[in-house]
Scaffold this motif. Structure first.
Motif, PDB file in Angstrom:
ATOM      1  N   ARG A   1      35.173   6.373 -74.935  1.00 23.67           N
ATOM      2  CA  ARG A   1      34.081   5.879 -75.771  1.00 23.67           C
ATOM      3  C   ARG A   1      33.184   7.043 -76.154  1.00 23.67           C
ATOM      4  O   ARG A   1      32.306   7.453 -75.399  1.00 23.67           O
ATOM      5  CB  ARG A   1      33.274   4.819 -75.014  1.00 23.67           C
TER       6      ARG A   1
ATOM      7  N   ASP B   1      38.892   4.729 -77.415  1.00 29.22           N
ATOM      8  CA  ASP B   1      38.947   3.275 -77.347  1.00 29.22           C
ATOM      9  C   ASP B   1      39.053   2.786 -78.784  1.00 29.22           C
ATOM     10  O   ASP B   1      38.244   3.154 -79.627  1.00 29.22           O
ATOM     11  CB  ASP B   1      37.676   2.735 -76.681  1.00 29.22           C
TER      12      ASP B   1
ATOM     13  N   LYS C   1      27.185  -0.445 -82.661  1.00 21.81           N
ATOM     14  CA  LYS C   1      28.266  -0.747 -81.720  1.00 21.81           C
ATOM     15  C   LYS C   1      27.752  -1.494 -80.501  1.00 21.81           C
ATOM     16  O   LYS C   1      28.426  -2.336 -79.949  1.00 21.81           O
ATOM     17  CB  LYS C   1      28.970   0.538 -81.306  1.00 21.81           C
TER      18      LYS C   1
END
Length: 159
Positions: A73, A102, A157
């Motif tokens: 990430r 990811d 996000k």
């Protein structure tokens, strides 16, 4: 061992996907290998497990032990909410040869083709070059989260 040696006459590399865990099948697989690649994630529990596996691998006469970070990430790395790939490499004391972000595309492709412009595709291609050509350039999973637009992307996000 015999099968691996016979395959080695036809192929430059033979990859054995080792079973999960460190039982008898793990030791059988590792016993015929020259090198090992430990795949882990940035989660603390995964890093601890990988540290144990790498310690066991060091007991074998392997030329190299490598690490691939999966499900990286980049947004969390930039915001310092998880360890960076280089920090993980330092903890595990094994050479990092790949970072795979990811990715929903990776999850959804289910063995099909990834779009060639996707981060997942580019990171897998980079990993393959590192393995097959001995290169050591890592895919930058933080790149799309840098700068002003990256900051907006990071906020969205986690919203």
């Amino acid at each position: 061992r015999t099968l691996c040696r016979s395959l080695a006459t036809y192929y430059d590399q033979v990859i054995i996907d080792c079973p999960a865990g460190i039982g008898e099948n793990f030791h059988r697989a590792v016993a015929v290998c020259d090198e090992a690649i430990c795949v882990t994630t940035s989660q603390i529990t995964s890093i601890r497990d990988s540290d144990k596996v790498i310690s066991l691998l060091r007991g074998y006469s392997l030329k190299n032990i490598f690490v691939v970070l999966n499900k990286v990430r980049g947004d969390l790395i930039i915001d310092k909410l998880c360890p960076s790939p280089l920090e993980i490499e330092g903890v595990l004391k094994a050479k990092l040869i790949g970072c795979v972000p990811d990715s929903d595309q990776m999850f959804l492709c289910l063995g099909g083709n990834l779009p060639t412009n996707s981060q997942a595709y580019k990171s897998i291609k980079r990993l393959a070059r590192n393995i097959s050509c001995g290169e050591d350039k890592l895919y930058d999973c933080t790149k799309s989260y840098s700068g002003i637009f990256g900051k907006i992307k990071r906020k969205l996000k986690r919203a």
